[in-house]
Structures are given as C-alpha cells and as structure tokens.
Design a protein around this motif. Structure first.
Motif, mmCIF file in Angstrom:
data_model
loop_
_atom_site.group_PDB
_atom_site.id
_atom_site.type_symbol
_atom_site.label_atom_id
_atom_site.label_comp_id
_atom_site.label_asym_id
_atom_site.label_seq_id
_atom_site.Cartn_x
_atom_site.Cartn_y
_atom_site.Cartn_z
ATOM 1 N N TYR A 1 0.813 -1.218 0.000
ATOM 2 C CA TYR A 1 0.000 0.000 0.000
ATOM 3 C C TYR A 1 0.851 1.275 0.000
ATOM 4 O O TYR A 1 0.319 2.372 0.045
ATOM 5 N N GLN A 2 2.158 1.129 -0.057
ATOM 6 C CA GLN A 2 3.079 2.249 0.102
ATOM 7 C C GLN A 2 2.945 3.318 -0.987
ATOM 8 O O GLN A 2 3.076 4.501 -0.705
ATOM 9 N N LYS A 3 2.703 2.912 -2.217
ATOM 10 C CA LYS A 3 2.690 3.862 -3.330
ATOM 11 C C LYS A 3 1.279 4.345 -3.655
ATOM 12 O O LYS A 3 0.959 4.601 -4.795
ATOM 13 N N SER A 4 0.456 4.497 -2.643
ATOM 14 C CA SER A 4 -0.915 4.929 -2.870
ATOM 15 C C SER A 4 -0.958 6.390 -3.304
ATOM 16 O O SER A 4 -0.092 7.185 -2.957
ATOM 17 N N LEU A 5 -1.992 6.727 -4.070
ATOM 18 C CA LEU A 5 -2.125 8.073 -4.631
ATOM 19 C C LEU A 5 -2.549 9.081 -3.582
ATOM 20 O O LEU A 5 -3.377 8.781 -2.723
ATOM 21 N N MET A 6 -2.019 10.287 -3.700
ATOM 22 C CA MET A 6 -2.517 11.395 -2.889
ATOM 23 C C MET A 6 -3.570 12.098 -3.732
ATOM 24 O O MET A 6 -3.279 12.607 -4.811
ATOM 25 N N MET A 7 -4.798 12.118 -3.234
ATOM 26 C CA MET A 7 -5.925 12.676 -3.995
ATOM 27 C C MET A 7 -6.364 13.992 -3.372
ATOM 28 O O MET A 7 -7.440 14.119 -2.808
ATOM 29 N N THR A 8 -5.470 14.973 -3.464
ATOM 30 C CA THR A 8 -5.751 16.315 -2.964
ATOM 31 C C THR A 8 -6.094 17.203 -4.157
ATOM 32 O O THR A 8 -5.763 16.855 -5.306
ATOM 33 N N PRO A 9 -6.748 18.340 -3.914
ATOM 34 C CA PRO A 9 -7.198 19.167 -5.047
ATOM 35 C C PRO A 9 -6.116 19.465 -6.086
ATOM 36 O O PRO A 9 -6.371 19.406 -7.288
ATOM 37 N N GLU A 10 -4.904 19.724 -5.638
ATOM 38 C CA GLU A 10 -3.847 20.071 -6.594
ATOM 39 C C GLU A 10 -3.277 18.851 -7.325
ATOM 40 O O GLU A 10 -2.586 18.998 -8.340
ATOM 41 N N LEU A 11 -3.565 17.654 -6.851
ATOM 42 C CA LEU A 11 -3.019 16.434 -7.461
ATOM 43 C C LEU A 11 -4.077 15.545 -8.112
ATOM 44 O O LEU A 11 -3.754 14.497 -8.666
ATOM 45 N N ASN A 12 -5.332 15.954 -8.066
ATOM 46 C CA ASN A 12 -6.403 15.068 -8.538
ATOM 47 C C ASN A 12 -6.405 14.853 -10.048
ATOM 48 O O ASN A 12 -6.891 13.823 -10.512
ATOM 49 N N GLY A 13 -5.868 15.777 -10.820
ATOM 50 C CA GLY A 13 -5.741 15.545 -12.254
ATOM 51 C C GLY A 13 -4.805 14.381 -12.527
ATOM 52 O O GLY A 13 -5.111 13.479 -13.320
ATOM 53 N N GLU A 14 -3.653 14.389 -11.846
ATOM 54 C CA GLU A 14 -2.695 13.283 -11.980
ATOM 55 C C GLU A 14 -3.277 11.984 -11.436
ATOM 56 O O GLU A 14 -3.075 10.911 -12.012
ATOM 57 N N ALA A 15 -3.990 12.077 -10.310
ATOM 58 C CA ALA A 15 -4.583 10.879 -9.700
ATOM 59 C C ALA A 15 -5.617 10.257 -10.638
ATOM 60 O O ALA A 15 -5.642 9.039 -10.818
ATOM 61 N N ALA B 1 -3.823 8.484 -13.409
ATOM 62 C CA ALA B 1 -3.203 7.249 -12.920
ATOM 63 C C ALA B 1 -4.249 6.157 -12.720
ATOM 64 O O ALA B 1 -4.022 4.994 -13.066
ATOM 65 N N LEU B 2 -5.404 6.510 -12.179
ATOM 66 C CA LEU B 2 -6.447 5.520 -11.919
ATOM 67 C C LEU B 2 -7.035 4.944 -13.201
ATOM 68 O O LEU B 2 -7.395 3.768 -13.249
ATOM 69 N N LEU B 3 -7.111 5.759 -14.254
ATOM 70 C CA LEU B 3 -7.773 5.318 -15.483
ATOM 71 C C LEU B 3 -6.828 4.852 -16.588
ATOM 72 O O LEU B 3 -7.239 4.111 -17.476
ATOM 73 N N ILE B 4 -5.587 5.268 -16.541
ATOM 74 C CA ILE B 4 -4.681 4.990 -17.665
ATOM 75 C C ILE B 4 -3.488 4.131 -17.262
ATOM 76 O O ILE B 4 -3.125 3.193 -17.969
ATOM 77 N N ASP B 5 -2.869 4.437 -16.146
ATOM 78 C CA ASP B 5 -1.633 3.747 -15.774
ATOM 79 C C ASP B 5 -1.874 2.269 -15.501
ATOM 80 O O ASP B 5 -2.922 1.892 -14.983
ATOM 81 N N ALA B 6 -0.895 1.470 -15.843
ATOM 82 C CA ALA B 6 -0.935 0.035 -15.561
ATOM 83 C C ALA B 6 0.144 -0.256 -14.529
ATOM 84 O O ALA B 6 1.218 -0.750 -14.853
ATOM 85 N N ASP B 7 -0.122 0.097 -13.298
ATOM 86 C CA ASP B 7 0.841 -0.038 -12.216
ATOM 87 C C ASP B 7 0.772 -1.447 -11.623
ATOM 88 O O ASP B 7 -0.234 -1.827 -11.033
ATOM 89 N N ARG B 8 1.837 -2.205 -11.794
ATOM 90 C CA ARG B 8 1.865 -3.589 -11.291
ATOM 91 C C ARG B 8 1.692 -3.633 -9.780
ATOM 92 O O ARG B 8 1.027 -4.516 -9.252
ATOM 93 N N SER B 9 2.280 -2.674 -9.061
ATOM 94 C CA SER B 9 2.161 -2.702 -7.606
ATOM 95 C C SER B 9 0.718 -2.459 -7.163
ATOM 96 O O SER B 9 0.266 -3.020 -6.172
ATOM 97 N N ALA B 10 -0.016 -1.622 -7.903
ATOM 98 C CA ALA B 10 -1.431 -1.404 -7.580
ATOM 99 C C ALA B 10 -2.223 -2.685 -7.795
ATOM 100 O O ALA B 10 -3.079 -3.050 -6.975
ATOM 101 N N LEU B 11 -1.936 -3.391 -8.872
ATOM 102 C CA LEU B 11 -2.618 -4.657 -9.140
ATOM 103 C C LEU B 11 -2.302 -5.677 -8.053
ATOM 104 O O LEU B 11 -3.191 -6.367 -7.549
ATOM 105 N N GLU B 12 -1.043 -5.763 -7.653
ATOM 106 C CA GLU B 12 -0.665 -6.695 -6.593
ATOM 107 C C GLU B 12 -1.358 -6.339 -5.284
ATOM 108 O O GLU B 12 -1.804 -7.223 -4.553
#
Length: 197
Positions: free
Chosen positions: A75-89, A92-103
C-alpha cells in the motif's frame, strides 16, 4: 572444508541476515498476492526461500506481523488525492498500468475473507495512507472525506484492473479523466460550512 590458503570455499553460503529477511519478505509478498493470507503458510514462504520456517518468527515475530509488513509495502505507493493532485490521480487511476497497484488489489481481495487479515489491512490503510491523505485535505471532516476518496480509488482500480471493465480500459478511458478529476475534487475540496437558519 577449506581451500589451500585456509579460506572457506567460494561456494560456501555466507550468512546475511538482511538478505535472508528481504528474501523472506519478497517470497511472502508473492505468495500472499497469489494465494491470500489463508493460502500462504509459514512453511510455504520459508520453502520458497529455502530457509527454516523458524526464521520467519525470528525476523518477523509471526505470520501476522509478516503479513502486516507485506501489506505496508503493497500500500506504500498509494495516490494522494488532494485538489492540486487530482488531475494526476485521475489519469493514474484510469490509464496507468501499475503492477504494484494490481498486486495490492489481489493481496486485498484474496486475503479479505480472513477477519484477522482484514483487520490488519484496514488498520494499515486507516493509520497510514488514509491518515496522510486526511492531513493533506483542506477544510473539515477530513478523515471521512479521505475514507471516501480511498473507496473511490479502490472501486475504480478494482473495476478496471481486476474485472477488466471495457469502458474503463478502452480508448474512451482518456475522455473519462476530466470527469473522474471532478468527482475526486468534489470530495477533496473543502466543503462549504453548514448554513444556520
């Protein structure tokens, strides 16, 4: 057995407690992801590394503590979903294929049926990631809003990465980023104070 110069042979395995501990942790993560908490026994984990099962108790204290450490890493690399970072979040949630998130998702799903494992995962989410997120959010009710953001994040990742939702994995996923960004902002932004009548 020694060489002519009195040194141990080059093939002798030197004891390296840090390397052994790291190998146990890596094997435990792989097995917990593949089999869940109940399906991965101490003997299985030790066998995957080729060590005595008692070393797990020595390095980690118990299977539960080993699992907690694995969950903390997952769970270490979890997203920070704050107003200034929500575009990136949202991206990441819809496009990135993060293996650690899947695991992390597989570990969670395959272990959640065990009440002890579920409690460990809940405590780590609430006391680490969710707490950090709450501290970073503006306004009031930050703990509750952080919990809701975690639930939104988990739901999107589960639907996209585990269930393979076609809309969230197709070309139109890019078009959904602004919508998800707004949804995250709706929770992350400081709410208006209640009006008094």
């Amino acid at each position: 057995m020694q060489d002519d110069d009195g040194a141990p042979p080059a093939t002798a395995r030197r004891r390296d407690s840090a390397a052994t501990r790291a190998a146990i942790l890596q094997a435990a993560r792989r097995l917990f992801v593949e089999r869940g908490y109940d399906g991965a026994g101490v003997r299985d984990i030790a066998g995957a590394v080729g060590v005595d099962p008692r070393l797990i108790g020595r390095y980690f204290g118990s299977k539960e503590k080993l699992f907690a450490e694995v969950v903390g890493l997952a769970y270490q690399k979890s997203l920070m979903m704050t107003p200034e970072l929500n575009g990136e979040a949202a991206r990441a949630l819809l496009i990135d294929a993060d293996r650690s998130a899947l695991e992390g998702l597989l570990l969670t799903l395959r272990s959640a049926a065990n009440p002890q494992a579920a409690a460990i995962m809940r405590d780590i989410i609430e006391n680490s990631y969710q707490h950090l997120l709450a501290d970073a959010l503006p306004g009031r009710q930050t703990d509750s809003r952080a919990a809701l953001l975690v639930a939104i994040c988990s739901g999107v990742l589960l639907t996209r990465m585990i269930l393979g939702n076609t809309q969230l994995n197709g070309p139109e996923a890019e078009d959904l980023i602004p919508l998800l960004h707004k949804a995250l902002d709706a929770v992350a932004m400081a709410p208006e104070p209640p009006t008094t009548a």
